[in-house]
Design a protein around this motif. Sequence first.
Motif, mmCIF file in Angstrom:
data_model
loop_
_atom_site.group_PDB
_atom_site.id
_atom_site.type_symbol
_atom_site.label_atom_id
_atom_site.label_comp_id
_atom_site.label_asym_id
_atom_site.label_seq_id
_atom_site.Cartn_x
_atom_site.Cartn_y
_atom_site.Cartn_z
ATOM 1 N N THR A 336 0.602 -1.117 0.124
ATOM 2 C CA THR A 336 0.268 -0.295 0.118
ATOM 3 C C THR A 336 0.590 1.224 0.008
ATOM 4 O OG1 THR A 336 -0.241 0.090 2.239
ATOM 5 C CG2 THR A 336 -1.577 -1.474 2.217
ATOM 6 N N PRO A 337 0.414 1.929 -0.261
ATOM 7 C CA PRO A 337 1.279 3.751 -0.281
ATOM 8 C C PRO A 337 2.381 3.608 1.346
ATOM 9 C CG PRO A 337 -0.571 4.374 -1.181
ATOM 10 C CD PRO A 337 -0.965 2.567 -1.131
ATOM 11 N N ARG A 338 1.673 2.885 2.125
ATOM 12 C CA ARG A 338 1.427 3.501 3.161
ATOM 13 C C ARG A 338 2.705 1.813 3.620
ATOM 14 N NH1 ARG A 338 -1.000 4.131 8.699
ATOM 15 N NH2 ARG A 338 -2.252 4.094 7.630
ATOM 16 N N ALA A 343 8.385 0.522 -6.090
ATOM 17 C CA ALA A 343 8.323 3.157 -6.715
ATOM 18 C C ALA A 343 6.953 2.965 -7.021
ATOM 19 C CB ALA A 343 8.986 2.876 -7.151
ATOM 20 N N THR A 344 6.307 2.126 -7.871
ATOM 21 C CA THR A 344 4.641 2.363 -8.514
ATOM 22 C C THR A 344 4.155 2.597 -7.320
ATOM 23 O OG1 THR A 344 4.786 -0.141 -8.965
ATOM 24 C CG2 THR A 344 5.316 1.304 -10.745
ATOM 25 N N MET A 345 4.098 2.355 -6.016
ATOM 26 C CA MET A 345 2.945 2.627 -5.033
ATOM 27 C C MET A 345 3.312 3.652 -4.644
ATOM 28 S SD MET A 345 0.636 1.279 -3.975
ATOM 29 C CE MET A 345 -0.423 -0.133 -4.129
ATOM 30 N N SER A 370 -8.445 -1.992 4.124
ATOM 31 C CA SER A 370 -7.171 -2.119 4.795
ATOM 32 C C SER A 370 -7.209 -1.010 5.369
ATOM 33 C CB SER A 370 -6.435 -2.103 3.196
ATOM 34 O OG SER A 370 -6.648 -0.579 2.870
ATOM 35 N N HIS A 371 -7.974 0.006 5.330
ATOM 36 C CA HIS A 371 -7.391 1.048 6.552
ATOM 37 C C HIS A 371 -7.725 0.694 8.028
ATOM 38 C CE1 HIS A 371 -7.066 4.541 4.147
ATOM 39 N NE2 HIS A 371 -8.162 4.096 3.658
ATOM 40 N N PHE B 337 -1.170 9.332 2.487
ATOM 41 C CA PHE B 337 -0.877 9.029 3.788
ATOM 42 C C PHE B 337 1.281 9.510 4.328
ATOM 43 C CE2 PHE B 337 -2.998 6.594 0.891
ATOM 44 C CZ PHE B 337 -3.152 5.704 1.602
ATOM 45 N N GLY B 338 0.474 10.189 6.008
ATOM 46 C CA GLY B 338 2.184 10.358 5.852
ATOM 47 C C GLY B 338 2.297 11.856 5.634
#
Lengths: 371, 345
Positions: A336-338, A343-345, A370-371, B337-338
Amino acid sequence: MKYLDEFRDGPLAGRLAGEIRATATRPWTLMEVCGGQTHSILRYGLHQLLPPGIELVHGPGCPVCVTPLELIDKALAIAARPGVIFCSFGDMLRVPGSGKDLFRVRAEGGDVRVVYSPLDAVKLAQRHPDREVVFFGIGFETTGPANAMAVRVAKQQEVRNFSMLVSQVLVPPAMEAVLAAPGNRVQAFLAAGHVCAVMGCDAYPPIAQRYRVPIVVTGFEPLDLLSGILRAVRQLERGEARVENAYERAVRWEGNPEARRVLAEVFEATDRSWRGIGVISHSGWRLTAAYREFDAELRFDVGHLQVRESPLCRSGEVLRGTLRPDHCPAFGRECTPRTPLGATMVSSEGACAAYYHYGHFVSAGSVAASH
Amino acid sequence: MEWTCPLPLRDYPTIVMGHGAGGQLSAELTEHLFLPAFRNPALEALTDAAVLPSLGGPLVFSTDAFVVRPLFFPGGSVGELAVNGTVNDLAMAGAIPLHLSAAFILEEGLPLETLGRIVARMAEAARRAGVHIVTGDTKVVERGHGDGCFIATTGVGVLRKGVELSPAAVRPGDVILCSGYVGDHGMAVMSVREGLEFETLIESDCQPLHTLAAAILEDPGPVRVLRDPTRGGLASALHEIARQSNVGLRVDETALPVRPEVRAACELLGLDPLHVANEGKLIAVVAPEAAEAALARMRRHPAGADAAIIGLATDAHPGVVAVRTAVSATRVLNMIFGEQLPRIC
């Protein structure tokens, strides 16, 4: 906002989508080359306006995404050195290397700074003559002129404590790599408008002819993208394979001659490794002999780095357009972005991040869960 | 706002470690800097704790810490933020804000004149919000261990009669109202911090929202929930409501009030105005039959003059926030995010 609102007009977009529907008599697969285009398509939901047979696959045009892991690890090693101020565009800070990202290096005491222009990094070097200021010069042909200018200014003004970690890559060789790859499905390209604004369109007719693909130079706003798609579909339906400019307000055929002159002075072609794709011949730039003293890779010996990619990450297939981001088993779960695996994410131009942020309702359930 | 250093403090034009040591320097700072600015009966006693009158209703209690760089920005400072931030948290819960505490963490070397100006702005903000700063504390950290001035405020208020706000009350069909232009604060801070210059000066919207909340709550029954979309912007506030209510929210991007200069700055920096911080805006979710009346009351209030209906609650996608885009397609709106705009408040 002038020059933007006109190109986001809802009723006009509807009319263009209608024309695309009326023109397409069978399925076609188009690739938008640039990550900025991918984001625009998903942000505005343009794919929802297209007839079901028109498929958009997302190209490799995200500089942050294709920067090889080894170079990111080098950046991390240089940034962690005492006495170094490491400057980067914001996007690059969260891209994972083998072990960590630049944010972690900063948290551990490294002096990592976000700048909006490479020239700001040169100014920073002038203000801190006792420090080594390194700029992470990544990007396609679009960031090339400003990066070249920064190195040129540093040389002219004898800013010896400035250097650049160069990771410049080029679009036309990547398009050829996509077309030549086994399993390629791409039948037409929406070429990256801003790359063409700098470099012009000369490089594309040979590709269009050799691979029999229409190439339409396309902008980034909803109407730009829809008219690019319409022109590509028209060519495909007629069996044509021409280079067409659908972004005339920004792109001249010859590009920007002044920028090209500076680029030719500061950079020369070199083979480059693309993350997830591998080495592509003559697909990037390095500093010419006259400017090589500003090459951070030569200035800082970081030794041999052991590179470690996540075994789950399939961003190479995403970048080549053979895997849709949300079809990746790790999408929205391990990745996930987190907690990006590739890198594509991470990048705001990365296809996986775009799918995650703007995902259609098919994936909305998993996104929420997913949160 | 002008501030003149009182005589006893003039020997020390900057904060030194002793100002936080509890001795004579601390006492002088309290007596000559904080007390004259915040003066009120509860504070005047200068005891360790303030004794407050009985409030006659359920207490509402909130705390917040404020770190912002630079300390002063177009349209405000850390001082106004520290007062309005806590006042607004109380107001969003349906309270009449009454009393605040303020704790200062000062960095050695901070010019006293800077602290004086911050405190003067806090005092003015407190007067405007109708609250008293009744107790406080000061600590000093060594140079390099702070960012000039950090402020933490805690507030108490009393719940307005007849008010029951809860995201659990949100129902499909409810209407989402926004009190005005979004993204002003985040872009104002960002533009000075990053040295970005635009043709028009972007000013923070930092302001107290308790009287606007009171206007909305004149008819409290149909009001489900109030939120002030600070860090994380409208997106985070809408997400909280969607998640806590398990109802879907749908926002019409073209209905969203965004100033042209803020939109332009966001375009330039690749930011979404929905993710940019606000310090003087609220969103209200209201029953559909009462929405027009609530909108009219908001627009009659100076802090809500540019209010607009921006979306609806729906049962189509529980817990998810969606945006209807300019080309009438739909996308999911995620939280940032962040770090996007580091340390805005």
